[in-house]
Design a protein around this motif. Sequence first.
Motif, short mmCIF file in Angstrom:
data_model
loop_
_atom_site.label_atom_id
_atom_site.label_comp_id
_atom_site.label_asym_id
_atom_site.label_seq_id
_atom_site.Cartn_x
_atom_site.Cartn_y
_atom_site.Cartn_z
N GLY A 4 0.81 -1.22 0.00
CA GLY A 4 0.00 0.00 0.00
C GLY A 4 0.84 1.26 0.00
N PHE A 5 2.00 1.22 0.65
CA PHE A 5 2.86 2.40 0.68
C PHE A 5 3.60 2.58 -0.64
N THR A 6 3.85 1.49 -1.35
CA THR A 6 4.39 1.63 -2.70
C THR A 6 3.39 2.35 -3.59
N GLY A 7 2.12 1.93 -3.49
CA GLY A 7 1.08 2.59 -4.27
C GLY A 7 0.88 4.04 -3.85
N LEU A 8 0.96 4.30 -2.54
CA LEU A 8 0.81 5.68 -2.05
C LEU A 8 1.91 6.57 -2.61
N PHE A 9 3.13 6.06 -2.62
CA PHE A 9 4.23 6.85 -3.17
C PHE A 9 3.98 7.19 -4.63
N PHE A 10 3.65 6.18 -5.44
CA PHE A 10 3.43 6.44 -6.86
C PHE A 10 2.25 7.38 -7.08
N ALA A 11 1.19 7.22 -6.28
CA ALA A 11 0.01 8.07 -6.44
C ALA A 11 0.34 9.54 -6.19
N ILE A 12 1.16 9.80 -5.17
CA ILE A 12 1.54 11.19 -4.86
C ILE A 12 2.59 11.70 -5.84
N HIS A 13 3.61 10.87 -6.06
CA HIS A 13 4.71 11.28 -6.93
C HIS A 13 4.24 11.54 -8.36
N GLY A 14 3.19 10.84 -8.79
CA GLY A 14 2.73 10.97 -10.17
C GLY A 14 2.17 12.33 -10.52
N PHE A 15 1.78 13.14 -9.51
CA PHE A 15 1.18 14.44 -9.85
C PHE A 15 1.67 15.60 -8.99
N ARG A 16 2.31 15.34 -7.86
CA ARG A 16 2.57 16.41 -6.89
C ARG A 16 3.46 17.51 -7.46
N MET A 17 4.64 17.16 -7.96
CA MET A 17 5.53 18.19 -8.46
C MET A 17 5.05 18.83 -9.76
N LEU A 58 8.55 9.88 -21.86
CA LEU A 58 9.04 8.67 -22.51
C LEU A 58 10.54 8.48 -22.29
N HIS A 59 11.26 9.55 -21.98
CA HIS A 59 12.71 9.47 -21.78
C HIS A 59 13.07 9.26 -20.31
N MET A 60 12.06 9.13 -19.44
CA MET A 60 12.35 8.92 -18.02
C MET A 60 12.87 7.50 -17.80
N VAL A 61 13.45 7.27 -16.62
CA VAL A 61 13.96 5.96 -16.25
C VAL A 61 12.82 4.95 -16.23
N GLU A 62 13.04 3.80 -16.82
CA GLU A 62 12.01 2.78 -16.85
C GLU A 62 11.80 2.18 -15.46
N GLY A 63 10.55 1.74 -15.23
CA GLY A 63 10.25 1.05 -13.99
C GLY A 63 9.63 1.93 -12.92
N ALA A 64 9.51 3.23 -13.17
CA ALA A 64 8.95 4.14 -12.17
C ALA A 64 7.74 4.86 -12.74
N PHE A 65 6.71 4.98 -11.92
CA PHE A 65 5.51 5.73 -12.29
C PHE A 65 5.69 7.16 -11.80
N GLY A 66 5.85 8.08 -12.72
CA GLY A 66 6.10 9.46 -12.36
C GLY A 66 7.40 9.96 -12.94
N PRO A 67 7.64 11.25 -12.87
CA PRO A 67 8.86 11.83 -13.46
C PRO A 67 10.10 11.54 -12.64
N ASP A 68 11.25 11.64 -13.32
CA ASP A 68 12.54 11.50 -12.64
C ASP A 68 12.83 12.76 -11.84
N THR A 69 13.87 12.67 -11.02
CA THR A 69 14.42 13.86 -10.38
C THR A 69 15.81 14.11 -10.96
N SER A 70 16.29 15.31 -10.80
CA SER A 70 17.59 15.70 -11.31
C SER A 70 18.29 16.51 -10.23
N LEU A 71 19.38 15.98 -9.70
CA LEU A 71 19.99 16.55 -8.50
C LEU A 71 21.28 17.31 -8.77
N GLY A 72 21.72 17.38 -10.05
CA GLY A 72 23.00 18.00 -10.35
C GLY A 72 22.89 19.47 -10.73
#
Length: 588
Positions: free
Chosen positions: A70-83, A399-413
């Motif tokens: 459930g927490f995996t789903g919660l993360f994807f649900a929030i991460h998919g639209f929050r930022m 489409l260019h984001m890292v595969e396997g994740a629901f939602g956008p990547d982050t960029s820390l550099g």
Amino acid sequence: MRTPYPHVMDPQSIQPNHQPKDPTPSQFSRRHDLDALRAIAMLLGIGLHGALCYAVDFPWPVRDPQQHWGFTGLFFAIHGFRMPLFFLVSGFFTAMLWRKRGLKALLTHRFKRIFLPLVLGIITIVPLINLTVASIMHAEPKQELKQAANPELVKETEKAPSPNELSDTSLFSAIQSGDEATALLLLNQNSDLLSEDSEFGLPPLAYASLMGLPSVVSRLVELGADPNARSRNGGTPLHCAAFTGEAEVFALLLKAGADPEAKDNKALTPALSALADDETTRWIFGILRIKYDRDKVTRGRAAIFDQLRSLGVEVPEASQVEKLNSDNRSATEKQLDAFIEADVFHHLWFLWFLCWLVLGFSVYALAASALRITAFPRWLIRSPLCLVWLLPLSYFFQLHMVEGAFGPDTSLGWLPVPHVLGYYAVFFGFGALLFDVDGSGDAGTGRFWWLMIPLALVIAPLGIDCLHGGIGLRENLLPSQEWYRHTGVAVQVLYAWLMTFGCIGLFRTFCSGKSRVMRYVSDSSYWLYLAHMPLIFWGQWWLIRYDWSAGVKFAVLCCATTVLLLLSYECLIRYSPIGTLLNGKRTR
């Protein structure tokens, strides 16, 4: 006649001493709804980062034994639209400030409210996060923590010791640190080969393969460890060795009977695991706390391809292997990669992105002023037809984001990853355009929120399953694996826009009036988000010692973190120079 600019007040942008000239009533109508929405988007970050400790099969510096899907789903649900939502609202207020006070005032304001807090965060909060994570990594083993917090457990252990649990914990600790001598000694004392590391869900053989410990791998095989045993993600020890480029371990596993064509839950073979891009590899190495030597990994993966080819196993094209086996990049390209890949900002990366986007907006503002552009056609911005151009544009970057994740990547550099910056620029730019046609909140953006939000939540599981797996929908709904990636990306993009528009409509319906509570939440949310990460890490680590359910731990973690940060804001920040820097001058 309706004014072309239904301007509003930005709660943090317009101070009483900076009134616009010749204001009209519509110019002073505050957007309390979007101000509250921006604050809630900030605060959701606390819940998002708090949930990662309890999410199944998700890399995070602190891993609690109590985990739930459930927490995996919660993360994807929030991460998919929050930022995306946050950047859209930021673009809206950026355009508002420009229309009301001009470009110079906009740049000055953003310099004080965004750039300076970012600089202070880099020299204070980011080092504190690094220190916190380093301290946690060198803390006591989880089992000892539980015993120290539970005297009854200590007594039970003294009466009836549990060598399996203690040896397992010590074994994985020895493997993690690369201490082969200690690991071999522990294996001679206890040969339980079926236990899993609670942090990554890996059995001993897979963990030793991942860390590249040939002698430990050989001993485990001698003791009867299955070289084809599956981990939580369906991968085998061969997948682990291939990913980290451990060619010697790979050869040992093949000799022991490992299947070179085994597929994990994402249908990846060991050869495909060895093709992981540099960004993904660096990220996973960081989570595993392994020093990343790009040249060593590259050489190891190329040697693994040679081993597979000698067995007649299908391997990547020769051009791909050659690319892996050689680095023909120029010194300039390597330097650019270093600027992109450096982990500089942690969770403060969004402030750095806002700096880039404000500069880009300045170019648009100059062009719009020169061309006398007042607003784009309403039907292009506020009607459902806007999705006709927003979805394909967002899809291109997603489409260019890292595969396997629901939602956008982050960029820390220091240099943002181009497709990540482009993705958020779409939302930021649309928010800026939205101000000119919906600034007063009387237009139609999000008016079908009661339909958009439920629809987004209904389609989200399909997108998560297509990109991450584990639910089982994609096998039943899609004809072949070739559909998974593109369907998942399309659903992710649609989900982000539906939730964004839906939340705008929801907050306009219920939060458009004045509220002292929401104003306080809005003021404090900036500080709460900036400062929450060290408390989240320490709280997650501290709660490991308790045998509570994941839900109870998550609730305690989020509530305690929020209360402590609110107290610090009220007592130390709100009326201080830091509070003035973040939100403007506040008087008691």
